[in-house]
Design an enzyme around this catalytic site. Structure first.
Site: not given
Length: 314
Positions: A94, A139, A146, A177-178, A222, A256, A271, A273
């Site tokens: 990342k 992270k 995660s 990151q915040p 949904r 993505r 992110e 992907e």
């Protein structure tokens, strides 16, 4: 396309949770593509017998990254790997977010700490640069699901620095990151693209709890949503910047882009992907057919496979 052999790559532990695979296999059959599900870590597979190898859900790579990258390199030497090897190498860490930021793409503010960096001074510098951040996320730069991601109030400097130190001891580079409040009420939006063209989007609710727990994604009907124009603009910019950064000719077969809303309400990249993303096909009618049409076009015309511009000119 009858007779074209396509490997859909997964692994034994990941296939049961790859909800795209049944739809993708069905769409391949209808299009006349001879698709075969294969595990990347199966030593008995002869990858050279395939016209292309498509990464779908080889998610055990997280615990086996050097071996996985070596496998990718081997496959790229005997057939077409989709997306290409240089994309995979860049996207699996990342730290690519720094490249996107430098290219002018709006990205969640991020700081990257290499092993050997003193955690507490670096953390305090990050907090000073983001005084409005009530919480931060820590992270590793390589990971999925995660895993090893922790969320800390800014008052818990000692605990956060301890977690950074622990990740460093395991050999990880770390992102700070915040934590954006918008995630709690808006979630994140995942936009899926095939051959550079927007296909569909879903919404994911917040998964990272303030107590450090990580929820299980629960997607249903949904979850499907229409991405807003500003979201599509940022996602398209991120993909275009990636192609420029990697010196590619033409769009990638699939991608993505995961977006959240920043403090000002504008979408920012969380992110990108480009290697093995879930494509949320169960939530978009005909998305598998759209993807297979893009795959078939690549297989029918090798010139459509993104190459380095210098390779095209040679």
């Amino acid at each position: 396309m009858l007779g074209t052999a396509l490997a859909l790559v997964t692994d034994r532990s990941s296939l049961p949770i790859d909800y795209d695979m049944p739809l993708l296999l069905e769409a391949c059959a209808e299009a006349g593509l001879e698709a075969e599900v294969c595990s990347w870590d199966d030593p008995d597979v002869d990858w050279s017998r395939f016209d292309a190898v498509l990464l779908r859900s080889p998610w055990s790579y997280v615990e086996n990254l050097p071996r996985f990258l070596s496998w990718c390199s081997g496959v790229a030497g005997v057939t077409r790997l989709l997306n290409p090897l240089r994309v995979i190498r860049w996207n699996l860490d990342k730290r690519y977010l720094a490249d996107l930021t430098a290219a002018g793409v709006p990205v969640v503010p991020s700081a990257f700490l290499a092993p050997g960096t003193a955690p507490l001074p670096a953390l305090r510098a990050f907090l000073a640069a983001h005084p409005r951040a009530a919480e931060i996320v820590v992270k590793p730069t390589v990971g999925a699901y995660s895993r090893h991601v922790q969320r800390f109030p800014r008052t818990q400097e000692t605990e956060a620095a301890g977690w950074i130190a622990e990740l460093h001891e395991q050999g990880h580079h770390v992102i700070l990151q915040p934590y954006l409040d918008s995630v709690d009420h808006d979630g994140e939006t995942n936009l899926i693209y095939f051959d550079g063209v927007y296909s569909h989007a879903i919404r994911k609710r917040a998964l990272l709890g303030p107590d450090g727990t990580v929820g299980v994604p629960t997607l249903d009907a949904r979850s499907a949503r229409h991405a807003r124009e500003d979201e599509r603009s940022v996602a398209s910019a991120a993909l275009a910047a990636s192609a420029d950064l990697l010196d590619l000719r033409g769009p990638l077969l699939y991608g993505r882009v995961d977006l959240v809303r920043g403090a000002d309400g504008a979408p920012v990249v969380l992110e990108l992907e480009l290697c093995e993303p879930s494509l949320s096909m169960p939530f978009s009618a005909s998305s598998a057919d759209r993807f297979v049409r893009a795959i078939a076009a690549r297989l029918a015309d090798p010139a459509l496979t993104p190459l380095k511009r210098q390779d095209v000119m040679a």
